[in-house]
Design an enzyme around this catalytic site. Structure first.
Site, PDB file in Angstrom:
ATOM      1  N   SER A 142      40.982   1.992  58.577  1.00 32.28           N
ATOM      2  CA  SER A 142      41.575   3.265  58.984  1.00 32.28           C
ATOM      3  C   SER A 142      42.093   4.044  57.783  1.00 32.28           C
ATOM      4  O   SER A 142      42.529   3.449  56.780  1.00 32.28           O
ATOM      5  CB  SER A 142      42.735   3.001  59.952  1.00 32.28           C
ATOM      6  OG  SER A 142      43.521   4.155  60.150  1.00 32.28           O
ATOM      7  N   TYR A 167      50.618  -0.717  62.075  1.00 31.46           N
ATOM      8  CA  TYR A 167      49.186  -0.517  62.345  1.00 31.46           C
ATOM      9  C   TYR A 167      48.414  -0.436  61.033  1.00 31.46           C
ATOM     10  O   TYR A 167      47.399  -1.124  60.836  1.00 31.46           O
ATOM     11  CB  TYR A 167      48.970   0.748  63.164  1.00 31.46           C
ATOM     12  CG  TYR A 167      47.513   1.157  63.251  1.00 31.46           C
ATOM     13  CD1 TYR A 167      46.595   0.390  63.956  1.00 31.46           C
ATOM     14  CD2 TYR A 167      47.054   2.309  62.602  1.00 31.46           C
ATOM     15  CE1 TYR A 167      45.260   0.749  64.019  1.00 31.46           C
ATOM     16  CE2 TYR A 167      45.725   2.673  62.663  1.00 31.46           C
ATOM     17  CZ  TYR A 167      44.825   1.898  63.368  1.00 31.46           C
ATOM     18  OH  TYR A 167      43.500   2.251  63.420  1.00 31.46           O
TER      19      TYR A 167
END
Length: 349
Positions: A142, A167
């Site tokens: 990501s 995350y």
């Protein structure tokens, strides 16, 4: 070719599975269909792939033969025993790991889900690839890994040791785990850092869907950092095309890699990291304006301070994608958002 695609009930996984099935290759899809967002959308995606809800039984290995070249199993990646059974039963050529617990803000309130899914689940994939060798493992990272970085555009040669959400830390951890397994067990591994993916069947917790739904329902949109937010929105078809291009070229190791001046994106091991973005950031307020135009309705906007864990801007340097694959995204945001709105209006009804 035999593909394992994890996260096939999810946004990107659905599109990748659909494209590969259209090519005529074998796909085994895995997903736990969790309740992070409305499961009706997840079942609807699976239905588009020919998988009916009534045929999905939890933890029944290879329970539902849908097409001659397509099967689906409803299990958690952290279910080590059943993941091992799947790998032993079918000798995969390619593994595309797109299953994960997503969401920056959700990681602030439910951190254990990220450890279970993104770390333990990914470890089970790596262990299974170790004991059941595959030609290529591709996994989703990501743009969130860039954290406190301010140099633009974000480059895979940049240091990414300062994530600002769990995350992001879990995705950085995936990259480290993947490299260690690639080095120790000679597994060809490619990590793809996705930049704000959008398009038909978008996750409902993401900006383009959230804004569209709020406008349709005359609800207020929260715009953070008082509107000074930029994202490198990347259309899902470009993401899929990139994945299929990368699949064909497993990394072989960088013969010029230096231990004295290490390149963070490659290795002497068969390991490589790429940014996958549109290379063209757009301001969030402009995104809302384009959605307003597409829906023919004005938005109600409430400007808010920056939220913990959020990056103010993402901007992908994709030079390595261009150099290695001659690949560049084709869909500008103005075009992509029209495709999304056409789908959204139909789905919303």
């Amino acid at each position: 070719m035999k593909y394992l695609i994890t996260g096939t009930a999810g946004f990107i996984g659905f599109h990748v599975a659909k494209k590969i099935l259209e090519k005529g290759d074998y796909v085994l899809g895995l997903d736990n269909i969790n309740d992070y967002y409305d499961t009706r959308m997840k079942y609807a995606r699976l239905n588009e792939l020919g998988i009916e809800k009534k045929e999905i039984e939890h933890n029944k290995i290879l329970n539902s033969m849908i097409f001659e070249n397509h099967q689906f199993i409803n299990i958690d990646l952290e279910d080590r025993i059943n993941v091992e059974k799947v790998f032993k039963k079918i000798k995969f050529d390619i593994v595309i790991n797109l299953a994960a617990q997503p969401g920056v803000r959700y990681s602030l309130v439910n951190p254990y889900r990220y450890v279970n899914s993104n770390l333990n689940g990914f470890l089970n994939i790596l262990e299974s690839c170790r004991h059941n060798p595959v030609k290529h493992l591709i996994f989703a990272s990501s743009s969130s890994v860039y954290g406190l970085n301010k140099k633009m555009p974000f480059s895979v040669q940049d240091n990414v040791d300062h994530p600002i959400s769990l995350y992001a830390a879990s995705k950085k951890s995936n990259e480290l785990m993947a490299h260690s397994y690639s080095y120790l067990f000679n597994i060809p591994v490619t990590g793809l850092r996705f930049f704000t993916v959008y398009g038909p069947w978008n996750r409902p917790d993401m900006a383009v869907y959230l804004f569209s739904k709020a406008i349709m329902e005359n609800e207020t949109i929260n715009v953070y950092n008082f509107g000074d937010m930029w994202r490198d929105f990347t259309y899902v078809d470009d993401i899929v095309d990139c994945i299929l291009k990368v699949v064909e070229h497993p990394p072989k190791g960088n013969s010029k890699w230096s231990q004295e001046i290490p390149d963070p994106s490659s290795s002497i091991a068969p390991y490589k990291i790429y940014n996958v973005g549109n290379n063209s950031p757009i301001k969030i307020t402009e995104v809302i304006e384009l959605i307003e135009k597409g829906l023919g309705k004005k938005a109600k906007i409430k400007f808010q301070p920056l939220q913990p864990g959020d990056l103010t801007k993402t901007f992908a340097d994709i030079d390595d994608l261009i150099k290695d694959f001659n690949f560049k995204p084709k869909i500008p945001f103005e075009e992509g958002v029209k495709h999304f709105i056409n789908w959204f209006v139909s789905y919303y009804k």
